[in-house]
Design an enzyme around this catalytic site. Structure first.
Site, PDB file in Angstrom:
ATOM      1  N   ASP A  58      14.852  21.594  63.830  1.00 44.83           N
ATOM      2  CA  ASP A  58      16.098  22.000  64.489  1.00 44.83           C
ATOM      3  C   ASP A  58      17.292  21.115  64.115  1.00 44.83           C
ATOM      4  OD1 ASP A  58      14.764  24.053  65.741  1.00 44.83           O
ATOM      5  OD2 ASP A  58      14.444  22.954  67.601  1.00 44.83           O
ATOM      6  N   GLU A  59      17.246  20.467  62.959  1.00 46.92           N
ATOM      7  CA  GLU A  59      18.339  19.588  62.557  1.00 46.92           C
ATOM      8  C   GLU A  59      18.940  19.970  61.215  1.00 46.92           C
ATOM      9  OE1 GLU A  59      17.418  15.459  62.858  1.00 46.92           O
ATOM     10  OE2 GLU A  59      16.549  15.633  64.872  1.00 46.92           O
TER      11      GLU A  59
END
Length: 290
Positions: free
Chosen positions: A234-235
């Site tokens: 999620d980055e």
């Protein structure tokens, strides 16, 4: 509403390179020399990184000039200016494989937008680790592939996915609430061509029932983030985000409904911009020419 691109006659060139004088002139000169007429041009100079980004949508008046010829001819220009570039036929839909688990709001939204022509993609397959949305796929006439995932079968499941990506000539993989973590190797193989969507809260809530956690903490904003998939969970580089304001009167199930709406909208915009070659990756960030 803008007219549809003419097959084989309209093209999109995207590029990035070290910043230097004369880049726009070099691109424009090349296009003119190949009977190109610029329809839309956008550029951005990242002064902190000393890097230049550009997107040009153009048509070609000479019927004998092909995409292959344009690509071949631009090679020397790119080499002279150390340009990283892509050149596509603007009328060719992006072949998009959608992955989903048990939440179908994003999947349904993408399928509906595609069916109405609002989203310029072809969807050759839907992949899921559950059979929940097989009837939905059937209703839209999209082949459905059930690929179960367990810790013991994860490697084989990802291998099956990659075979589908290759066999179907897939350009983009969309994780439309696909609730499985992709391996580092798969993330690398899909680098720059896989988009994920997830909720965005301030503060952030991980794990199960995030909307219940958000309600208990009295959040005032519910949002979503669409980003490219990387091995950092999620980055990846962010493509699009949005929020809606909530207050104390909202029950947890209302937050869920509002969150799903914003997730679907944010993901659809990210897929649309990617399919129109409007997103250029700039390290951990993106340049989005809207």
């Amino acid at each position: 509403m803008s007219p549809r691109p003419q097959p084989g006659r309209e093209f999109v060139l995207t590029l990035s390179c070290p910043d230097r004088a004369g880049l726009v002139h070099a691109v424009a000169t090349y296009l003119v020399s190949h009977s190109g007429n610029i329809l839309e041009s956008q550029q951005f100079d990242d002064r902190r990184q000393d890097r230049f980004f550009m997107r040009v949508h153009f048509d070609v008046l000479d019927p004998d000039v092909s995409l292959a010829e344009l690509r071949t001819g631009f090679g020397p220009v790119a080499e002279a200016h150390r340009i990283t570039w892509q050149l596509h036929d603007a009328s060719t839909p992006t072949r998009t494989l959608i992955m989903v688990s048990k939440f179908g709001h994003c999947l349904n939204d993408l399928l509906f937008r595609r069916s109405t022509g609002a989203l310029k993609v072809d969807i050759p397959a839907i992949v899921s680790n559950h059979r929940t949305f097989e009837p939905l796929a059937r209703n839209y006439g999209v082949p459905f592939h059930h690929i179960p995932v367990t810790p013991e079968t994860k490697h084989e499941a990802e291998a099956r996915l990659l075979r589908l990506v290759d066999e179907l000539d897939v350009d983009l993989v969309v994780l439309a609430r696909y609730m499985q973590i992709l391996s580092d190797d798969l993330c690398k193989q899909l680098d720059g061509r896989a988009i994920n969507i997830h909720h965005s809260f301030l503060p952030s809530f991980k794990g199960a029932r995030p909307y219940v956690q958000a309600h208990e903490r009295g959040v005032k904003l519910v949002g979503a983030t669409a980003h490219y998939v990387t091995s950092d969970l999620d980055e990846g580089p962010i493509i699009e985000q949005d929020v809606v304001r909530v207050d104390h009167s909202r029950a947890p199930d209302e937050l869920v409904t509002m969150g799903r709406d914003v997730e679907a909208q944010v993901l659809a915009r990210a897929v649309e911009w990617h399919s129109e070659s409007r997103v250029l990756v700039n390290g951990n960030r993106t340049v989005v020419f809207r």
